[in-house]
Scaffold this active site. Structure first.
Site, PDB file in Angstrom:
ATOM      1  N   CYS A   1      -4.556  12.490  12.377  1.00 23.94           N
ATOM      2  CA  CYS A   1      -5.452  11.338  12.271  1.00 23.94           C
ATOM      3  C   CYS A   1      -5.415  10.614  13.605  1.00 23.94           C
ATOM      4  O   CYS A   1      -4.807  11.093  14.561  1.00 23.94           O
ATOM      5  CB  CYS A   1      -5.024  10.430  11.124  1.00 23.94           C
ATOM      6  SG  CYS A   1      -3.477   9.595  11.436  1.00 23.94           S
TER       7      CYS A   1
ATOM      8  N   ASP B   1       4.052   0.050  12.294  1.00 19.91           N
ATOM      9  CA  ASP B   1       2.825  -0.497  11.698  1.00 19.91           C
ATOM     10  C   ASP B   1       2.539  -1.924  12.168  1.00 19.91           C
ATOM     11  O   ASP B   1       1.443  -2.449  11.912  1.00 19.91           O
ATOM     12  CB  ASP B   1       2.922  -0.477  10.165  1.00 19.91           C
ATOM     13  CG  ASP B   1       2.887   0.931   9.603  1.00 19.91           C
ATOM     14  OD1 ASP B   1       2.483   1.854  10.329  1.00 19.91           O
ATOM     15  OD2 ASP B   1       3.271   1.111   8.435  1.00 19.91           O
TER      16      ASP B   1
ATOM     17  N   LYS C   1       0.840  -1.214   0.000  1.00 23.61           N
ATOM     18  CA  LYS C   1       0.000   0.000   0.000  1.00 23.61           C
ATOM     19  C   LYS C   1       0.867   1.252   0.000  1.00 23.61           C
ATOM     20  O   LYS C   1       0.654   2.171  -0.793  1.00 23.61           O
ATOM     21  CB  LYS C   1      -0.899  -0.004   1.244  1.00 23.61           C
ATOM     22  CG  LYS C   1      -1.545   1.349   1.531  1.00 23.61           C
ATOM     23  CD  LYS C   1      -2.411   1.321   2.770  1.00 23.61           C
ATOM     24  CE  LYS C   1      -1.707   1.510   4.073  1.00 23.61           C
ATOM     25  NZ  LYS C   1      -1.471   2.901   4.484  1.00 23.61           N
ATOM     26  N   ASN C   2       1.830   1.305   0.910  1.00 25.05           N
ATOM     27  CA  ASN C   2       2.569   2.555   1.083  1.00 25.05           C
ATOM     28  C   ASN C   2       3.578   2.815  -0.028  1.00 25.05           C
ATOM     29  O   ASN C   2       4.072   3.935  -0.161  1.00 25.05           O
ATOM     30  CB  ASN C   2       3.238   2.605   2.470  1.00 25.05           C
ATOM     31  CG  ASN C   2       2.183   2.764   3.558  1.00 25.05           C
ATOM     32  OD1 ASN C   2       1.054   3.164   3.281  1.00 25.05           O
ATOM     33  ND2 ASN C   2       2.548   2.433   4.787  1.00 25.05           N
TER      34      ASN C   2
ATOM     35  N   ARG D   1      -8.943   0.196   4.143  1.00 24.83           N
ATOM     36  CA  ARG D   1      -7.955   1.131   3.575  1.00 24.83           C
ATOM     37  C   ARG D   1      -6.666   0.405   3.223  1.00 24.83           C
ATOM     38  O   ARG D   1      -5.959   0.816   2.311  1.00 24.83           O
ATOM     39  CB  ARG D   1      -7.592   2.205   4.622  1.00 24.83           C
ATOM     40  CG  ARG D   1      -8.605   3.309   4.787  1.00 24.83           C
ATOM     41  CD  ARG D   1      -8.046   4.368   5.718  1.00 24.83           C
ATOM     42  NE  ARG D   1      -6.643   4.562   5.407  1.00 24.83           N
ATOM     43  CZ  ARG D   1      -5.660   4.675   6.295  1.00 24.83           C
ATOM     44  NH1 ARG D   1      -5.921   4.663   7.581  1.00 24.83           N
ATOM     45  NH2 ARG D   1      -4.415   4.839   5.924  1.00 24.83           N
TER      46      ARG D   1
ATOM     47  N   ARG E   1       0.735  14.312  12.973  1.00 27.90           N
ATOM     48  CA  ARG E   1       1.282  14.111  11.637  1.00 27.90           C
ATOM     49  C   ARG E   1       1.564  15.425  10.886  1.00 27.90           C
ATOM     50  O   ARG E   1       1.001  15.697   9.825  1.00 27.90           O
ATOM     51  CB  ARG E   1       0.375  13.169  10.838  1.00 27.90           C
ATOM     52  CG  ARG E   1       0.101  11.900  11.641  1.00 27.90           C
ATOM     53  CD  ARG E   1      -0.512  10.824  10.848  1.00 27.90           C
ATOM     54  NE  ARG E   1       0.419  10.170   9.959  1.00 27.90           N
ATOM     55  CZ  ARG E   1       0.109   9.115   9.220  1.00 27.90           C
ATOM     56  NH1 ARG E   1      -1.093   8.606   9.277  1.00 27.90           N
ATOM     57  NH2 ARG E   1       0.997   8.566   8.438  1.00 27.90           N
TER      58      ARG E   1
HETATM   59  N1  EPU Z   1       6.932  13.863  11.363  1.00 29.94           N
HETATM   60  C1  EPU Z   1       7.107  15.167  11.751  1.00 29.94           C
HETATM   61  N2  EPU Z   1       7.212  16.133  10.785  1.00 29.94           N
HETATM   62  C2  EPU Z   1       7.152  15.840   9.448  1.00 29.94           C
HETATM   63  C3  EPU Z   1       6.983  14.503   9.055  1.00 29.94           C
HETATM   64  C4  EPU Z   1       6.869  13.528  10.041  1.00 29.94           C
HETATM   65  O1  EPU Z   1       7.164  15.463  12.952  1.00 29.94           O
HETATM   66  O2  EPU Z   1       7.257  16.776   8.637  1.00 29.94           O
HETATM   67  C5  EPU Z   1       6.786  12.827  12.398  1.00 29.94           C
HETATM   68  C6  EPU Z   1       5.384  12.187  12.371  1.00 29.94           C
HETATM   69  O3  EPU Z   1       4.444  12.999  13.035  1.00 29.94           O
HETATM   70  C7  EPU Z   1       5.629  10.864  13.032  1.00 29.94           C
HETATM   71  C8  EPU Z   1       7.059  10.503  12.584  1.00 29.94           C
HETATM   72  O4  EPU Z   1       7.640  11.731  12.132  1.00 29.94           O
HETATM   73  O5  EPU Z   1       5.580  11.021  14.428  1.00 29.94           O
HETATM   74  C9  EPU Z   1       7.112   9.488  11.469  1.00 29.94           C
HETATM   75  O6  EPU Z   1       6.375   9.974  10.362  1.00 29.94           O
HETATM   76  P1  EPU Z   1       6.740   9.609   8.853  1.00 29.94           P
HETATM   77  O7  EPU Z   1       6.741  10.883   8.078  1.00 29.94           O
HETATM   78  O8  EPU Z   1       7.952   8.755   8.823  1.00 29.94           O
HETATM   79  O9  EPU Z   1       5.478   8.757   8.435  1.00 29.94           O
HETATM   80  P2  EPU Z   1       4.523   8.997   7.208  1.00 29.94           P
HETATM   81  O10 EPU Z   1       5.313   9.202   5.972  1.00 29.94           O
HETATM   82  O11 EPU Z   1       3.484   9.995   7.547  1.00 29.94           O
HETATM   83  C10 EPU Z   1       4.463   6.476   6.539  1.00 29.94           C
HETATM   84  C11 EPU Z   1       3.397   5.436   6.331  1.00 29.94           C
HETATM   85  C12 EPU Z   1       2.807   5.046   7.675  1.00 29.94           C
HETATM   86  C13 EPU Z   1       3.931   4.500   8.563  1.00 29.94           C
HETATM   87  C14 EPU Z   1       5.031   5.554   8.700  1.00 29.94           C
HETATM   88  C15 EPU Z   1       6.218   5.082   9.511  1.00 29.94           C
HETATM   89  C16 EPU Z   1       2.561   6.049   4.133  1.00 29.94           C
HETATM   90  C17 EPU Z   1       1.423   6.522   3.304  1.00 29.94           C
HETATM   91  N3  EPU Z   1       2.361   5.981   5.454  1.00 29.94           N
HETATM   92  O12 EPU Z   1       3.796   7.582   7.135  1.00 29.94           O
HETATM   93  O13 EPU Z   1       1.874   3.997   7.403  1.00 29.94           O
HETATM   94  O14 EPU Z   1       3.418   4.196   9.837  1.00 29.94           O
HETATM   95  O15 EPU Z   1       5.482   5.944   7.390  1.00 29.94           O
HETATM   96  O16 EPU Z   1       6.754   3.943   8.962  1.00 29.94           O
HETATM   97  O17 EPU Z   1       3.599   5.700   3.608  1.00 29.94           O
HETATM   98  C18 EPU Z   1       0.011   2.640   7.842  1.00 29.94           C
HETATM   99  O18 EPU Z   1       0.255   2.058   6.770  1.00 29.94           O
HETATM  100  O19 EPU Z   1      -0.838   2.203   8.667  1.00 29.94           O
HETATM  101  C19 EPU Z   1       0.728   3.868   8.164  1.00 29.94           C
HETATM  102  C20 EPU Z   1       0.330   4.714   9.104  1.00 29.94           C
END
Ligand code: EPU
Length: 444
Positions: free
Chosen positions: A139, A328, A45-46, A420, A144
């Site tokens: 969320c 995850d 998915k991701n 999802r 986030r």
């Molecule tokens: N963060 C910040 N500032 C930013 C970006 C991130 O503080 O500008 C923080 C977030 O709030 C969080 C941490 O950094 O506390 C990690 O966030 P990250 O950006 O790494 O995650 P993401 O890109 O929003 C993706 C996956 C998530 C998965 C995470 C961590 C996608 C669409 N989503 O999210 O997947 O948990 O990486 O591996 O790629 C899921 O599939 O259930 C899911 C939530």
């Protein structure tokens, strides 16, 4: 009535009726049946979500294969269509034609339903010189924020400001830069990598995320002609090119879906084989499963077998960016630990609010105490089926895994979360021998 399609029947990626019923259905699971057989893991998915956005970089058609059949993919399809991308889908293939984009504004009503749609900002900005994407908002699992994405885009020379909840970004030509990410954010690494592919000169992303989905995005962009090295390490180098060309690309298997089925096999002390996995992507998880008493055997043909030695013990887990233990799979491993011999400690460090499954597992008889981001689990001899509600995608999956081992029937609400991220979830479990049904709660 079962509203999901079977694994063997052709399933459209956009399956409106099934989606409409997610919120008006529950899953009923009768626990205690051992699983057996094989399960084929879908595309990630991701990866699929970010690769779909990445197609915006290209002014020629792209084909993505091994796309999972999910509500989130439908959400991203709608966003891209609103920008002018022409999309055709068949069973697990998406043909995206982003040749003539008609808009650079992502609509709020679509972005607010799918955080991953924020990924459009990097490619739109890089290719069109302008992007307006609403802030995706928080969320169930945390606030986030996106300030790491925004700071990096500014370092690439974009003018970026936020007005009325919308991120506005402008740049006639992005310029390569050396960017240090304060945290190895998966999304920020992906946004900046996509933007830098069409920037002038070289970009170095330092303290980058190393997740397999980041590598998949780099490989996808490379297949379109981008020059990227180092993906999968902390330092990624991108040498900008003027444009990208058509491609046909196969999405990497979903390591989180694979981990979910490993937990289903483990909690029921079964012997099952996962097909179409990359076992190395699950190293942190398989190490922990071995430590608590399971046998894991990869095979040369992208297979991974899990076998039980009869009982399992407790352990300590801390979620971390890859290659650490994935956030995850935290809820799913916790479900397994509720039935371990002895106690366990689970610490969630990636998201600030990702323990929503705990009260529901406790309703099923688990002994879990939470302080801050730490859960202490005392193994119990059995769980009891109960009505429970999933609060987010992985929390809902964890309740389903717990239900497989619980005494009696568990009724799980919150299937809009599950749908999802898991393709044909109950059919795959049913094919392994689980007693599981999706039951409508109202006439849809
Ligand atoms: N963060 C910040 N500032 C930013 C970006 C991130 O503080 O500008 C923080 C977030 O709030 C969080 C941490 O950094 O506390 C990690 O966030 P990250 O950006 O790494 O995650 P993401 O890109 O929003 C993706 C996956 C998530 C998965 C995470 C961590 C996608 C669409 N989503 O999210 O997947 O948990 O990486 O591996 O790629 C899921 O599939 O259930 C899911 C939530």
């Amino acid at each position: 009535m079962n509203t999901l399609k079977t694994v063997s029947s052709p399933v459209s990626i956009v399956d409106q009726p099934a989606l409409a019923k997610s919120q008006s259905s529950i899953l009923e699971i009768w626990g205690g049946t051992p699983l057996e057989g094989k399960v084929k893991i879908s595309g990630a998915k991701n990866s699929a979500l970010v690769l779909m956005a990445g197609a915006l970089l290209c002014s020629e058609p792209c084909r993505l294969q091994n796309v999972p059949s999910l509500a989130d993919i439908q959400g991203m399809t709608r966003i891209l269509e609103s920008l002018g991308v022409k999309i055709k889908q068949s069973i697990d293939t998406l043909e995206l034609d982003p040749t003539n984009l008609t808009s650079t504004d992502a609509p709020y009503e679509l972005v607010s339903k799918l955080r991953a749609s924020f990924f459009a900002i990097g490619p739109l900005l890089a290719r069109m010189g302008v992007a307006k994407v609403p802030l995706p908002g928080g969320c169930a699992i945390g606030a986030r924020p996106v300030e790491i994405h925004v700071r990096g885009l500014k370092q690439l020379g974009a003018q970026v400001y936020i007005e009325h909840g919308v991120v506005h970004a402008y740049a006639s030509q992005l310029k390569g830069a050396k960017i240090y990410l304060d945290y190895p954010s998966v999304g920020a690494t992906e946004t900046l990598m996509m933007a830098a592919t069409l920037a002038e000169g070289e970009t170095i992303l330092d303290n980058a995320a190393q997740e397999p989905e980041v590598i998949d995005l780099a490989n996808f962009c490379r297949s379109m002609g981008a020059k990227i090295s180092g993906a999968g390490t902390k330092t990624i180098t991108i040498s900008g090119v003027p444009n990208l060309h058509a491609t046909d690309y196969d999405i990497v298997p979903d390591r989180i879906e694979a981990g979910t089925f490993l937990m289903a096999g483990a909690i029921t002390h079964s012997d099952i084989l996962l097909e179409s996995v990359v076992p190395e992507h699950l190293s942190a998880v398989t190490a922990k499963l071995k430590e608590v008493g399971f046998q894991l055997t990869p095979d040369a043909n992208r297979g991974l077998r899990i076998q039980s030695k009869g009982v399992h013990t407790g352990t300590e887990i801390e979620t971390l960016p890859y290659p650490g233990f994935p956030t995850d799979l935290q809820s799913l491993f916790m479900a397994l630990l509720t039935l371990s011999q002895g106690s366990s400690v689970v610490t969630e460090t990636v998201f600030e609010n990702r323990l929503g499954h705990v009260p529901e597992l406790v309703r099923m008889g688990a002994d879990i105490k939470v302080k801050g981001n730490v859960a202490v689990i005392q193994g119990v001899p059995f769980l009891s089926g109960a009505p429970v509600t999933g609060t987010d995608l992985r929390a809902t999956a964890a309740l389903a895994v717990a239900a497989l081992a619980a005494n009696g029937k568990t009724s799980i609400s919150g299937l809009q979360h599950l749908d999802r991220g898991y393709a044909n979830f109950e059919q795959k479990l049913r094919d392994l021998g689980a007693r599981i049904e999706r039951v409508p709660t109202v006439e849809a």
